[in-house]
Motif scaffolding. Structure first.
Motif, PDB file in Angstrom:
ATOM      1  N   ASP A  69      -4.221  -3.623  20.645  1.00 27.77           N
ATOM      2  CA  ASP A  69      -3.857  -3.630  22.187  1.00 27.77           C
ATOM      3  C   ASP A  69      -4.032  -4.902  22.712  1.00 27.77           C
ATOM      4  N   ARG A  70      -3.359  -5.218  24.062  1.00 28.69           N
ATOM      5  CA  ARG A  70      -3.608  -6.725  24.545  1.00 28.69           C
ATOM      6  C   ARG A  70      -4.369  -6.615  26.058  1.00 28.69           C
ATOM      7  N   PRO A  71      -5.304  -7.484  26.240  1.00 30.06           N
ATOM      8  CA  PRO A  71      -6.011  -7.104  27.681  1.00 30.06           C
ATOM      9  C   PRO A  71      -5.328  -7.599  28.686  1.00 30.06           C
ATOM     10  N   THR A  72      -5.374  -7.046  29.783  1.00 34.85           N
ATOM     11  CA  THR A  72      -4.732  -7.345  31.084  1.00 34.85           C
ATOM     12  C   THR A  72      -4.865  -8.618  31.436  1.00 34.85           C
ATOM     13  N   ALA A  73      -6.030  -9.287  31.370  1.00 34.95           N
ATOM     14  CA  ALA A  73      -6.450 -10.552  31.924  1.00 34.95           C
ATOM     15  C   ALA A  73      -7.687 -11.094  30.892  1.00 34.95           C
ATOM     16  N   GLY A  74      -7.569 -12.321  30.486  1.00 32.02           N
ATOM     17  CA  GLY A  74      -8.535 -13.009  29.767  1.00 32.02           C
ATOM     18  C   GLY A  74      -8.180 -13.341  28.485  1.00 32.02           C
ATOM     19  N   SER A  75      -8.956 -13.627  27.460  1.00 31.30           N
ATOM     20  CA  SER A  75      -8.201 -14.007  26.229  1.00 31.30           C
ATOM     21  C   SER A  75      -9.315 -13.680  25.192  1.00 31.30           C
ATOM     22  N   ILE A  76      -8.703 -13.482  23.926  1.00 28.76           N
ATOM     23  CA  ILE A  76      -9.498 -12.933  22.772  1.00 28.76           C
ATOM     24  C   ILE A  76      -9.066 -13.794  21.570  1.00 28.76           C
ATOM     25  N   ALA A  77     -10.100 -14.616  20.854  1.00 25.89           N
ATOM     26  CA  ALA A  77      -9.696 -15.280  19.717  1.00 25.89           C
ATOM     27  C   ALA A  77     -10.788 -14.641  18.745  1.00 25.89           C
ATOM     28  N   THR A  78     -10.267 -14.547  17.329  1.00 26.49           N
ATOM     29  CA  THR A  78     -10.905 -14.105  16.257  1.00 26.49           C
ATOM     30  C   THR A  78     -10.748 -15.208  14.951  1.00 26.49           C
ATOM     31  N   ASP A  79     -11.788 -15.149  14.217  1.00 22.50           N
ATOM     32  CA  ASP A  79     -11.839 -16.340  13.056  1.00 22.50           C
ATOM     33  C   ASP A  79     -10.966 -15.306  11.839  1.00 22.50           C
ATOM     34  N   GLY A  80      -9.870 -15.266  12.067  1.00 21.12           N
ATOM     35  CA  GLY A  80      -8.980 -14.623  11.070  1.00 21.12           C
ATOM     36  C   GLY A  80      -8.567 -13.325  11.594  1.00 21.12           C
ATOM     37  N   ARG A  81      -8.106 -12.440  10.863  1.00 20.00           N
ATOM     38  CA  ARG A  81      -7.942 -10.913  11.309  1.00 20.00           C
ATOM     39  C   ARG A  81      -9.062 -10.169  10.660  1.00 20.00           C
ATOM     40  N   PRO A  82      -9.437  -9.373  11.806  1.00 19.70           N
ATOM     41  CA  PRO A  82     -10.740  -8.455  11.484  1.00 19.70           C
ATOM     42  C   PRO A  82     -10.357  -7.122  10.720  1.00 19.70           C
ATOM     43  N   ALA A  83     -11.463  -6.770  10.038  1.00 20.03           N
ATOM     44  CA  ALA A  83     -11.315  -5.561   9.524  1.00 20.03           C
ATOM     45  C   ALA A  83     -12.011  -4.526  10.360  1.00 20.03           C
ATOM     46  N   LEU A  84     -11.456  -3.279  10.185  1.00 18.21           N
ATOM     47  CA  LEU A  84     -11.884  -2.219  10.998  1.00 18.21           C
ATOM     48  C   LEU A  84     -12.361  -1.089  10.345  1.00 18.21           C
ATOM     49  N   MET A  85     -13.333  -0.134  10.926  1.00 21.90           N
ATOM     50  CA  MET A  85     -13.885   0.986  10.657  1.00 21.90           C
ATOM     51  C   MET A  85     -14.098   1.978  11.427  1.00 21.90           C
ATOM     52  N   PHE A  86     -13.579   3.079  11.502  1.00 20.95           N
ATOM     53  CA  PHE A  86     -13.800   3.915  12.749  1.00 20.95           C
ATOM     54  C   PHE A  86     -14.748   5.114  12.268  1.00 20.95           C
ATOM     55  N   GLN A  87     -14.926   6.021  13.222  1.00 16.10           N
ATOM     56  CA  GLN A  87     -16.034   7.048  13.033  1.00 16.10           C
ATOM     57  C   GLN A  87     -15.248   8.088  12.079  1.00 16.10           C
ATOM     58  N   GLU A  88     -13.881   8.323  12.041  1.00  8.15           N
ATOM     59  CA  GLU A  88     -13.224   8.931  10.965  1.00  8.15           C
ATOM     60  C   GLU A  88     -12.765   8.079   9.861  1.00  8.15           C
ATOM     61  N   HIS A  89     -12.965   8.512   8.531  1.00 10.16           N
ATOM     62  CA  HIS A  89     -12.794   7.426   7.306  1.00 10.16           C
ATOM     63  C   HIS A  89     -11.355   6.946   7.389  1.00 10.16           C
ATOM     64  N   ALA A  90     -10.445   7.588   7.867  1.00  7.74           N
ATOM     65  CA  ALA A  90      -8.885   7.220   7.619  1.00  7.74           C
ATOM     66  C   ALA A  90      -8.468   6.752   6.262  1.00  7.74           C
ATOM     67  N   LEU A  91      -9.214   7.702   5.267  1.00  6.19           N
ATOM     68  CA  LEU A  91      -8.591   7.158   3.888  1.00  6.19           C
ATOM     69  C   LEU A  91      -7.389   7.980   3.723  1.00  6.19           C
ATOM     70  N   PHE A  92      -6.771   7.606   2.916  1.00  7.39           N
ATOM     71  CA  PHE A  92      -5.500   8.622   2.190  1.00  7.39           C
ATOM     72  C   PHE A  92      -6.095   9.558   1.426  1.00  7.39           C
ATOM     73  N   PRO A  93      -5.819  10.854   1.737  1.00 10.26           N
ATOM     74  CA  PRO A  93      -6.404  11.787   0.940  1.00 10.26           C
ATOM     75  C   PRO A  93      -5.614  11.857  -0.441  1.00 10.26           C
ATOM     76  N   TRP A  94      -4.529  11.648  -0.529  1.00 11.05           N
ATOM     77  CA  TRP A  94      -3.631  11.659  -1.818  1.00 11.05           C
ATOM     78  C   TRP A  94      -3.955  10.583  -2.729  1.00 11.05           C
ATOM     79  N   LEU A  95      -4.909   9.482  -2.390  1.00 11.62           N
ATOM     80  CA  LEU A  95      -5.173   8.448  -3.348  1.00 11.62           C
ATOM     81  C   LEU A  95      -6.683   8.575  -3.639  1.00 11.62           C
ATOM     82  N   THR A  96      -7.075   8.237  -4.890  1.00 11.85           N
ATOM     83  CA  THR A  96      -8.688   8.286  -5.238  1.00 11.85           C
ATOM     84  C   THR A  96      -9.497   7.139  -4.291  1.00 11.85           C
TER      85      THR A  96
END
Ligand SMILES: Nc1ncnc2c1ncn2[C@@H]1O[C@H](COP(=O)(O)OP(=O)(O)OP(=O)(O)O)[C@@H](O)[C@H]1O
Ligand SMILES: [Mg+2]
Length: 259
Positions: A69-96
């Protein structure tokens, strides 16, 4: 050569830089200001926890850093694209477990012939050697979060964004995963921005705790945590600092309740 040097110098300055970030959402009574003037730097290799009451805007902030999502005001910079991990694992159940990790490797452009070995190596890093062929439903909650962590690490990002990744786990499993995360952080040198509403977890893990107030979310206070790692959640210095932070957090919640 000059470009490479300039780039290297640039890339060591910060893993994430948030400058005067605000975020509003359209609500029934008009625009609702959720985050107000947030400025945070996460240094390369730093472990920062973002702590705040439920609904104060932690996930909103993390989503902004992730670029979802984008901020309404201000700026955000990161060193490359970040990796994400949530409370729910969000793994694909049909894959090992292994194939879930290989998918992240494929998206990063790792050649097919190298993916299996790399996935096995990452499973070793999260101490799940032997789980390569296991399907998601065959894994416990703790094991699923380990696979999710391995998948996030497969992206080889400089910045790992974690949104209450252990909140649904029992206390003992969470404790073990705190140890694992601290070890992996030290081994890989990845920067971590970790969101939680659990004060002790924040102090157990971080080099720096940033406390957000509620409605709108503002930086209320920051603490540098000098307690040497590895820490235990029941260590006296961890408990002591947690108490101090809890008092400030309670004050914030009271103050907010009076509005
Ligand atoms: N897409 C959206 N549209 C409208 N309002 C939103 C949206 N996303 C979040 N909000 C509002 O912003 C506020 C902060 O939500 P957010 O999920 O960031 O809180 P949080 O600190 O992560 O809470 P929790 O600890 O419960 O996960 C809430 O009042 C929420 O209703
Ligand atoms: Mg949240």
């Amino acid at each position: 050569m000059a470009t490479t040097l300039a780039k290297a110098a640039e890339s060591v300055e910060f893993a994430a830089r948030l400058e005067h970030v605000s975020k509003s959402f359209a609500g029934p009574g008009g625009q609702q200001l959720v985050l107000d003037d947030i400025s945070i730097d996460v240094a390369p290799g730093e472990f920062v926890t973002l702590l705040g009451a439920s609904g104060c805007g932690k996930s909103t902030l993390l989503n902004l850093v992730a670029g979802l999502d984008r901020p309404t005001a201000g700026s955000i910079a990161t060193d490359g694209r970040p990796a994400l991990m949530f409370q729910e694992h969000a793994l694909f159940p049909w894959l090992t477990a292994g194939k879930n990790i290989e998918l992240a490797l494929r998206l990063r452009g790792v050649p097919k012939t190298d993916r299996r070995a790399k996935a096995e190596e990452l499973l070793g890093l999260v101490r799940l050697r032997g789980a390569y062929g296991k399907r998601v439903h065959e894994l416990s909650g703790g094991m699923r979060q380990r696979v999710a962590l391995a998948r996030a690490l497969a992206q080889e990002s400089n910045l790992l964004l974690m949104d209450e990744p252990f909140a649904a786990l029992d206390a003992i499993t969470r404790d073990v995963l705190h140890d694992e995360l601290t070890r992996i952080w030290a081994e890989t040198g990845v920067s971590v921005l970790f969101v939680t509403h659990n004060v002790r977890e924040a102090v157990r893990l971080a080099q720096r705790v940033v406390l957000l107030s509620s409605r709108p979310g503002r930086i209320a206070r920051e603490w540098t945590v000098g307690i040497p790692q590895p820490r235990r959640i029941e260590d006296a210095p961890v408990a002591e600092l947690s108490l101090e932070i809890t008092d400030v957090l309670r004050g914030e919640i009271r103050r907010h309740g009076q509005h």
